[in-house]
Write an enzyme that holds these catalytic residues in place. Structure first.
Site, PDB file in Angstrom:
ATOM      1  N   ASN A   9      19.468 -41.718  16.495  1.00  0.00           N
ATOM      2  CA  ASN A   9      18.569 -40.503  15.622  1.00  0.00           C
ATOM      3  C   ASN A   9      17.685 -41.521  15.654  1.00  0.00           C
ATOM      4  O   ASN A   9      17.452 -42.357  14.331  1.00  0.00           O
ATOM      5  CB  ASN A   9      19.299 -40.096  14.950  1.00  0.00           C
ATOM      6  CG  ASN A   9      18.392 -38.996  14.391  1.00  0.00           C
ATOM      7  OD1 ASN A   9      17.528 -38.719  14.766  1.00  0.00           O
ATOM      8  ND2 ASN A   9      19.450 -38.379  12.755  1.00  0.00           N
ATOM      9  N   LYS A  11      14.819 -39.829  14.679  1.00  0.00           N
ATOM     10  CA  LYS A  11      14.577 -38.828  13.717  1.00  0.00           C
ATOM     11  C   LYS A  11      12.279 -38.650  13.881  1.00  0.00           C
ATOM     12  O   LYS A  11      12.261 -38.914  15.350  1.00  0.00           O
ATOM     13  CB  LYS A  11      14.572 -39.683  12.389  1.00  0.00           C
ATOM     14  CG  LYS A  11      16.031 -40.034  11.799  1.00  0.00           C
ATOM     15  CD  LYS A  11      16.482 -40.452  10.727  1.00  0.00           C
ATOM     16  CE  LYS A  11      17.921 -40.436  10.146  1.00  0.00           C
ATOM     17  NZ  LYS A  11      17.869 -40.978   8.985  1.00  0.00           N
ATOM     18  N   HIS A  97      22.993 -32.098  10.730  1.00  0.00           N
ATOM     19  CA  HIS A  97      21.716 -33.380  10.220  1.00  0.00           C
ATOM     20  C   HIS A  97      21.293 -33.042   8.650  1.00  0.00           C
ATOM     21  O   HIS A  97      21.043 -31.766   8.133  1.00  0.00           O
ATOM     22  CB  HIS A  97      20.988 -34.321  10.714  1.00  0.00           C
ATOM     23  CG  HIS A  97      21.067 -35.569  10.120  1.00  0.00           C
ATOM     24  ND1 HIS A  97      20.489 -35.768   9.266  1.00  0.00           N
ATOM     25  CD2 HIS A  97      21.152 -36.695  10.540  1.00  0.00           C
ATOM     26  CE1 HIS A  97      19.795 -37.238   8.636  1.00  0.00           C
ATOM     27  NE2 HIS A  97      20.376 -37.729  10.026  1.00  0.00           N
ATOM     28  N   GLU A  99      19.478 -34.317   6.886  1.00  0.00           N
ATOM     29  CA  GLU A  99      18.437 -34.453   6.588  1.00  0.00           C
ATOM     30  C   GLU A  99      17.317 -32.437   6.380  1.00  0.00           C
ATOM     31  O   GLU A  99      16.919 -32.063   6.504  1.00  0.00           O
ATOM     32  CB  GLU A  99      17.074 -35.076   7.157  1.00  0.00           C
ATOM     33  CG  GLU A  99      17.238 -36.322   6.680  1.00  0.00           C
ATOM     34  CD  GLU A  99      17.500 -37.939   7.305  1.00  0.00           C
ATOM     35  OE1 GLU A  99      16.869 -37.254   8.565  1.00  0.00           O
ATOM     36  OE2 GLU A  99      17.716 -38.847   6.797  1.00  0.00           O
ATOM     37  N   GLU A 169      28.329 -38.206   8.274  1.00  0.00           N
ATOM     38  CA  GLU A 169      27.375 -39.430   7.516  1.00  0.00           C
ATOM     39  C   GLU A 169      27.662 -38.693   6.094  1.00  0.00           C
ATOM     40  O   GLU A 169      26.702 -37.822   5.588  1.00  0.00           O
ATOM     41  CB  GLU A 169      26.210 -38.834   8.062  1.00  0.00           C
ATOM     42  CG  GLU A 169      25.944 -38.926  10.139  1.00  0.00           C
ATOM     43  CD  GLU A 169      24.881 -39.290  10.165  1.00  0.00           C
ATOM     44  OE1 GLU A 169      24.364 -40.134  10.690  1.00  0.00           O
ATOM     45  OE2 GLU A 169      23.729 -38.353   9.836  1.00  0.00           O
ATOM     46  N   GLY A 175      20.213 -44.250   5.267  1.00  0.00           N
ATOM     47  CA  GLY A 175      18.778 -45.008   4.698  1.00  0.00           C
ATOM     48  C   GLY A 175      18.686 -45.611   3.265  1.00  0.00           C
ATOM     49  O   GLY A 175      17.431 -45.902   2.935  1.00  0.00           O
ATOM     50  N   SER A 215      23.418 -46.755   7.187  1.00  0.00           N
ATOM     51  CA  SER A 215      22.919 -47.465   6.540  1.00  0.00           C
ATOM     52  C   SER A 215      23.833 -48.533   8.231  1.00  0.00           C
ATOM     53  O   SER A 215      24.602 -49.543   7.795  1.00  0.00           O
ATOM     54  CB  SER A 215      23.379 -47.915   5.821  1.00  0.00           C
ATOM     55  OG  SER A 215      22.092 -47.116   4.707  1.00  0.00           O
TER      56      SER A 215
HETATM   57  P1  13P Z   1      20.070 -44.484   8.911  1.00  0.00           P
HETATM   58  O1  13P Z   1      21.406 -45.278   9.750  1.00  0.00           O
HETATM   59  O2  13P Z   1      18.734 -45.089   8.079  1.00  0.00           O
HETATM   60  O3  13P Z   1      21.161 -44.892   7.438  1.00  0.00           O
HETATM   61  O4  13P Z   1      20.531 -42.809   9.086  1.00  0.00           O
HETATM   62  C1  13P Z   1      21.638 -42.333   9.159  1.00  0.00           C
HETATM   63  C2  13P Z   1      21.762 -41.245  10.055  1.00  0.00           C
HETATM   64  O5  13P Z   1      21.155 -40.257   9.192  1.00  0.00           O
HETATM   65  C3  13P Z   1      21.404 -41.186  11.467  1.00  0.00           C
HETATM   66  O6  13P Z   1      21.693 -39.666  11.742  1.00  0.00           O
END
Ligand code: 13P
Length: 252
Positions: A9, A11, A97, A99, A169, A175, A215
């Site tokens: 992803n 982002k 997601h 976010e 997740e 992150g 992560s």
């Molecule tokens: P990170 O791997 O940066 O923690 O992000 C995970 C994520 O949100 C994948 O959709």
């Protein structure tokens, strides 16, 4: 045997030229290494899709978006429909997601609507779920995930659910550098598979791919992926560097 998948992803990272370069380098890698066990999906920003699609020639290398509209077409300024995504050559879309849930206030009802629309357009859906830190600390993580899946996903028929990948997740691990332990991931993945079994049946539960995200990196992927109910990963930060991303794919 259910599918093993590693999805990146991206982002809101990489301009078009940088994205094309990254996609090329990942494709080149898998052209030379056709034996990768897992299916690989690059989930890019919308504007990259049409440019990246013709680049992805390697076996088991697919393309996805990170969101879609909840309406099929019409006067929705700035939105991108599942049909438009499909027309670029993409096969997947990430929905739900954290976010999107947090910053754009997407709730389970709208995510259910988007999921149905995306499936009707012929896209496969990577449906995300996961609890925030306070919910885990309060021991509510199972209930939170259950509600997200019941309201967002479990209205689908078994046939439709076959086109869905679930991504667990935990929000506190996204992150932050804090990864769920392999045991925590396994515990939740098993819980999710059991929910699918209760809602549908054992065959559907055994067939559904459940990814871990949060992560995930080359140094911890192997241990997490070795758990019986973890079928791969949804990768954020580490998907932005070819070396890290392919190392995670190779962790199978
Ligand atoms: P990170 O791997 O940066 O923690 O992000 C995970 C994520 O949100 C994948 O959709």
């Amino acid at each position: 045997m259910r599918k093993q998948i590693v999805a990146g992803n991206w982002k809101m990272n990489k301009n078009l030229q940088e994205g094309i370069e990254l996609a090329k380098s990942i494709n080149d890698y898998f052209m030379e290494k056709p034996a990768a066990k897992a299916e690989v999906i690059l989930c890019t920003p919308f504007i990259h899709l049409a440019g990246v699609a013709p680049i992805l020639k390697a076996n088991k290398l697919f393309l996805g978006a990170q969101n879609c509209a909840s309406e099929p077409s019409g006067a929705y300024t700035g939105e991108i429909s599942p049909d438009m995504i499909k027309s670029t050559g993409a096969q997947y879309v990430i929905l739900g997601h954290s976010e999107r849930r947090t910053y754009y206030l997407e709730d389970n009802a709208i995510l259910n609507k988007k999921t149905v629309l995306a499936l009707n357009s012929g896209l496969n859906v990577i449906f995300c779920c996961g609890e925030v830190k306070e919910e885990r600390e309060a021991g509510k993580h199972f209930d939170v995930v259950k509600t997200q899946l019941k309201e967002g996903l479990f209205t689908l028929k078994a046939e439709e659910l076959k086109k869905v990948v679930i991504a667990y997740e935990p929000v506190w691990a996204i992150g932050t550098g804090l990864t769920a332990s392999p045991e925590q991931a396994q515990e939740m993945h098993k819980y999710i598979r059991d929910l699918v079994k209760t809602q549908y049946c054992e065959t559907v539960a055994n067939g559904i791919t459940i990814l871990y995200g949060g992560s995930c990196k080359p140094s911890n992927a192997r241990e997490i992926f070795s758990k019986p109910d973890v079928d791969g990963g949804l990768i954020g930060g580490a998907a932005l560097k070819k070396e890290d991303f392919v190392a995670i794919v190779e962790a199978f």
